[in-house]
Design a protein around this motif. Structure first.
Motif, short mmCIF file in Angstrom:
data_model
loop_
_atom_site.label_atom_id
_atom_site.label_comp_id
_atom_site.label_asym_id
_atom_site.label_seq_id
_atom_site.Cartn_x
_atom_site.Cartn_y
_atom_site.Cartn_z
N LYS A 17 7.99 70.57 -15.39
CA LYS A 17 8.22 70.41 -16.19
C LYS A 17 8.56 70.98 -17.54
N GLN A 76 11.15 65.10 -13.85
CA GLN A 76 11.98 65.58 -14.57
C GLN A 76 11.55 66.30 -15.30
N LEU A 77 12.13 66.80 -16.59
CA LEU A 77 11.61 67.35 -17.72
C LEU A 77 10.84 67.30 -18.41
N GLN A 106 12.23 63.70 -20.33
CA GLN A 106 14.09 63.05 -20.55
C GLN A 106 13.45 62.05 -19.34
N ALA A 107 14.82 60.99 -18.93
CA ALA A 107 14.84 60.03 -18.27
C ALA A 107 14.48 59.98 -17.10
N GLN A 136 19.60 65.76 -8.57
CA GLN A 136 19.24 64.94 -10.98
C GLN A 136 17.84 66.15 -10.88
N ALA A 162 16.65 69.68 -12.68
CA ALA A 162 15.58 69.57 -13.83
C ALA A 162 14.52 70.71 -13.50
#
Length: 218
Positions: free
Chosen positions: A60, A147-148, A151-152, A159, A163
């Motif tokens: 992440k 997610q990273l 980020q969202a 997605q 990531a």
């Protein structure tokens, strides 16, 4: 190379069970898995495996000082790691499983590396059948957005793959999820506060705990 296994509405019950077992095995072996939840896709690992937690943070691009949330399939499991006040316990008992994150204190006897010592412990019991099945086979589990850092939140497994790449051992694909966020309640003191408004409204929280303070806009 990562496995991507379907667990959506078109997947047979037996295939879903095999996918769930693969995710559980990956986590128990010190790896990472991505699962659908009642809010977004999440990446999970063994909360007591330092190597797995380090791998998750690397995947992440996350700072090691950031406290990681803990999830489980039941409030009984959460009570094993969280030092709930009576008020926090009553609130969680009424609204879990569901999109509610509670900030509380960790049990002092625990030996783990999920963030800075003394940080509030964020705990949740998601209301999603696949997440419930996976978590019930593991116990207390680090569960954070797939997610990273910064980020969202992600609503599709594609997605999540973009990531986290092959750092994740098993991806469970439950199809596109509706964008949702959990409501966050700070129960670290006697003055319980809602610090983020989410899927559960202030009215729903106050139906259980009328004295909760709305601090979501502060």
């Amino acid at each position: 190379m990562s496995q991507v296994l379907k667990v959506d509405g078109q997947t047979s019950e037996s295939e879903v069970q095999l996918a769930v077992e693969a995710a559980i095995a990956a986590v128990k072996n010190g790896g990472l898995a991505v699962i659908p939840t009642d809010t977004s896709y999440a990446v999970i690992c063994d909360a007591f495996n330092i190597g797995a937690i380090t791998k998750l943070r690397i995947a992440k691009n996350q700072n090691s000082d950031i406290a990681l949330p803990i999830a489980a399939a039941s409030i009984e499991t959460i009570r094993g790691v969280a030092n709930f006040s009576t008020i926090a316990n009553d609130l969680a008992s009424a609204l879990w499983p569901g999109p509610l994150t509670v900030l509380t204190a960790a049990q002092s006897s625990l030996s783990w590396k999920i963030g800075q010592a003394g940080s509030a412990l964020a705990v949740r019991v998601p209301h999603q059948v696949v997440a419930q099945a996976v978590l019930s086979g593991i116990g207390p589990t680090v569960m954070t957005g797939a997610q990273l850092a910064g980020q969202a939140a992600v609503q599709t497994v594609e997605q999540a793959q973009e990531a986290l790449l092959d750092m994740v051992d098993v991806y469970l694909d439950g199809g596109p999820l509706s964008p949702r966020i959990s409501t966050i309640i700070d129960a670290t003191t006697d003055h319980v506060r809602m610090i983020r408004s989410g899927e559960l409204s202030l009215a729903q929280i106050r139906a259980v705990l009328p004295s909760v303070i709305d601090a979501s806009a502060s």
